[in-house]
Scaffold this active site. Structure first.
Site: not given
Ligand code: A3P
Length: 295
Positions: A48, A51, A107-108, A130, A138, A228, A232, A255, A258-259
């Site tokens: 979150k 990515t 990867t995470h 982030r 998120s 943007s 997206m 998904f 809000k961004g």
């Protein structure tokens, strides 16, 4: 409540005390044997953290701003996700092995869980971090709607679990600190969600240079526009609208939610914020890594 699961919900398992989806834990041998190549580019994030956003930026740079080429498949299939393991789909490792080089992978995983071959390779890494407050919010909403992770429980419970690293991929604090430290040893472009939000053009140019590319201004205009949040969110190749509702129920929370930077202010109580800040200070003591909780 952490490991409790609804009927359809995935459960978490553990590797070296880090929570990961059980399906990933069950496939751990294959993941650990994965061979990185020197010309791979690895996109790495805590969940979150933007990515999908950086994936789209990287792909648009790779495709020289060709929008049609970027629509060749959904974003989560363009870059194999190393630790992904959910049958009947091929695993992330299978997908990566089938991909011609130069590969772009995702990867995470925290640094200590990467397959050992990673440390023998010289592959490049783009890490996006982030701020933890927005990341927590998120992640909470994502867990509400995604069947690939357990139910998040109440916001109050989730707040505690996130701070204690009791979420998939473990502690946010350890993740960002670990990758920040890895910067000393490896070629890592370390980016911040807040910076991309503040000045996407500047950050896109950093990524372009890091990838060894040179694109002219008109192409950079296209990349900036196409990546943007608004674009997206509308784009079926990036907004996960093709994922069945039984896996992601976007009527619960989209998904592309809000961004923005600072949505945590709509979730944290004054008391939670104070508790969070005190805990943050302790956990982040001694690192030169800093975050902007607002821009
Ligand atoms: P929010 O839930 O705060 O809206 P990931 O791709 O790592 O799962 O991260 C998802 C988060 O990135 C979501 O945050 C999503 O809205 C945000 N995001 C995705 N694309 C974005 C974009 N182009 N601009 C800004 N934020 C974006």
């Amino acid at each position: 409540p952490l490991l409790s699961e609804g009927k359809k919900r995935a459960s978490l398992g553990e590797v070296e005390r880090i929570f990961l989806p059980s399906t990933t834990v069950n496939n751990w041998d294959q993941i650990q044997k994965f061979r990185f190549k020197d010309d791979d580019l690895l996109i790495c994030t805590y969940p979150k953290s933007g990515t999908t956003w950086i994936q789209e930026i990287v792909d648009m740079i790779e495709q020289k701003g060709d929008v049609e080429k970027c629509r060749r498949s959904v974003i989560h299939h363009r870059h194999p996700f190393i630790e992904w393991a959910r049958s009947p789909q091929p695993t992330g490792v299978d997908q990566a092995n089938a991909m011609p080089s130069p590969r772009i992978l995702k990867t995470h995983l925290p640094t200590q869980l990467l397959p050992p071959s990673f440390w023998e390779s010289t592959c490049k890494i783009i890490y996006v971090a982030r701020n933890p407050k927005d990341c927590m919010v998120s992640y909470y909403h994502f867990q509400r709607m995604s069947q690939t992770l357990p139910e998040p429980g109440t916001w109050e419970d989730y707040f505690e679990n996130f701070m204690n690293g009791k979420v998939s991929c473990g502690s946010w604090y350890d993740h960002v600190k670990g990758w920040w430290k890895a910067k000393d040893k490896r070629q890592i472009l370390f980016l911040f969600y807040e910076d991309i939000k503040e000045n996407p053009r500047r950050e896109i140019q950093k990524v372009m240079k890091f990838m060894g590319k040179n694109l002219d201004e008109t192409i950079l205009d296209i990349i900036e526009q196409e990546t943007s949040f608004e674009k997206m969110k509308e784009n079926p190749m990036t907004n996960r609208s093709t994922v069945p509702k039984t896996i992601m129920d976007q009527s619960i929370s989209p998904f592309m939610r809000k961004g923005i930077v600072g949505d945590w202010k709509n979730h944290f109580t004054v008391a939670q914020n104070e508790k969070f800040n005190n805990d943050y200070k302790k956990k982040m003591e001694g690192t030169s890594l800093t975050f902007r909780m607002e821009i």
